[in-house]
Design an enzyme around this catalytic site. Structure first.
Site: not given
Length: 463
Positions: A29, A56, A271, A295, A398, A428, A441
């Site tokens: 980002a 991350n 995943e 999830r 996570h 995030e 994703g």
């Protein structure tokens, strides 16, 4: 063979007293927002508190979701913004900020194109839980998306000569008498420094590695391991709160179902392994959940076994489609054998039951009909050719869905929805987009979509 790209941050002695724009955080980002701003004629810098760059983002493994892309059409996948929106909304428990979600689903394909325009091509696709179509874009090499993307974005930062300083901790954001952003106080090389700036973009990530913050908002997750890098401690959220920023959904913390935790370091098993066809079994060797449900659902099903986790089972055809497995194997996370009986024995599973489970699954794949658990996606490859692989997994913290409140221009908002002039946020650190469950994703997609938007909106603000 091409020489491996190495990025060297600027020496902190070059840190000046005044900038147009300061971007805090060097994940996808932050890098994207700085690149976009620079290309519009601004002079941004990037500050990263850790010595290691990428945040991350470097740990993301599956891909970047987008609908109605040219890449999808090349793979004969016909998709729609509407389906992408609706499935993400349902996947987030219908608790998503609908304005952010609409912007997100409508701008994802443009972001795939923007990356391609910068020579960053995501030409392969896979699928993740909660999605009905293959819309998870990744490099043709099928390499894990995170490290690939951070490396490619750093190449852009280098070619554009955007200063990036590592090991610089931001302590306070400053405002002028009218409440507009005017600068920040930092510690660089152990020395305090004040920098004046007309605008700041917070791209500092979430708080998944901050045990105190997790315990404050989610005491039930006390003691859970985390997949987050050590710098994901929520600093940016606290910096914004000091200026009166509103925070939303702070109790919404995603637990990822498949994390290998038998080593001192917890490794997320992406995943894409399930998306390409792996199944989950319990100690008895039986399936117990639709592996590509959300999830939240999959994590809860594993916890309810009370067996200290579960087991991912897959064969060579699936392993060949997920290059990350080679890394998992290199650090000792994968049990491999020429026969299912051999790997079952090595992992303590009931081999007769496992053989029956896999046989039933292979028939379901052949008929594209999983009667047992009604799985409908990730059924393109059976588990019929060795070597066979098993990875022991369990849920771990996570992703933190909560964070600062923003509008679709990425402007940070106060409790009364008024804007903190000159303060923007993306990635995030932002709350609201994902509701109560993030779809795999969507985090990488969010970094590029809103990273671009913050770079563009700062340009508008300063002109």
């Amino acid at each position: 063979m091409a020489e491996k790209f190495k990025f060297a941050p600027n020496d902190v002695s070059e840190l000046q007293d005044n900038y147009d724009l300061v971007v805090i955080g060097s994940g996808a980002a932050g890098l994207t927002s700085a690149i976009q701003a620079k290309e519009l004629g601004l002079n941004p810098i990037i500050l990263e508190k850790m010595d290691k760059l990428g945040g991350n983002s470097t740990r993301a493994s599956s891909g970047m979701n987008a609908a109605e892309t040219l890449v999808q059409l090349k793979h004969h996948v016909v998709d729609s913004f509407g389906d992408f929106y609706n499935e993400t909304y349902v996947g987030g428990g219908k608790q998503n900020n609908t304005e952010l979600l609409r912007y997100f689903t409508d701008h994802a394909a443009l972001s795939i194109d923007w990356l391609a325009d910068h020579g960053i091509h995501l030409d392969d696709i896979t699928i993740t839980g909660g999605m009905s179509k293959m819309r998870t874009h990744r490099p043709a090499s099928m390499a894990p998306i995170g490290a690939f993307l951070v490396t490619e974005l750093l190449k852009q930062v280098k070619s554009l000569e955007i200063p990036l300083f590592a090991g610089v901790k931001v302590n306070e954001l400053l405002q002028d008498s009218e409440g507009k952003i005017s600068g920040l106080k930092v510690t660089a090389d152990g020395n305090p420094k004040t920098i004046t700036a007309k605008a700041i973009i917070l791209a500092t990530g979430g708080f998944g590695a901050n045990q105190q913050m997790l315990a404050k908002y989610r005491p039930d997750l006390k003691g859970y391991k985390t997949t987050n890098q050590p710098g994901a401690t929520g600093d940016g959220i606290e910096l914004a709160e000091h200026l009166g920023a509103n925070v939303v959904d702070m109790d919404q913390v995603q637990v990822h179902p498949t994390v290998q935790q038998d080593t001192p370091h917890a490794y997320l098993i992406g995943e894409a392994v399930r998306g390409e066809g792996a199944i989950l079994v319990n100690k008895a060797g039986q399936r117990f959940v639709n592996e590509l449900d959300t999830r939240k659902t999959v994590s809860n099903a594993i916890d309810e076994l009370n067996e200290g986790g579960a087991y991912l089972v897959f064969g060579k055809a699936i392993r060949d489609r997920v290059k990350a497995v080679e890394f998992y194997d290199s650090v000792g996370l994968v049990t491999t054998g020429d026969t299912l009986e051999a790997v079952a024995k090595d992992t303590g599973l009931d081999s007769d039951t496992l053989l029956q489970t896999v046989s039933t699954w292979n028939k379901a794949v052949a008929n594209h009909n999983d009667e047992a658990l009604e799985r409908t996606t990730g059924m393109d490859r059976s588990i019929d050719s060795g070597p066979f692989n098993i990875i022991h997994i369990a849920p771990a913290v996570h992703y933190t869905m909560g964070g600062v409140d923003i509008n679709t221009d990425t402007e940070v908002l106060k409790d009364d929805k008024s804007v903190i002039d000159g303060l923007y946020a993306c990635g995030e650190i932002v709350g609201g987009l994902h509701g109560n469950n993030r779809i795999g994703g969507n985090s990488i997609a969010e970094t590029i979509i809103f990273g671009r938007q913050s770079g563009q909106q700062v340009y508008n603000y300063l002109h």
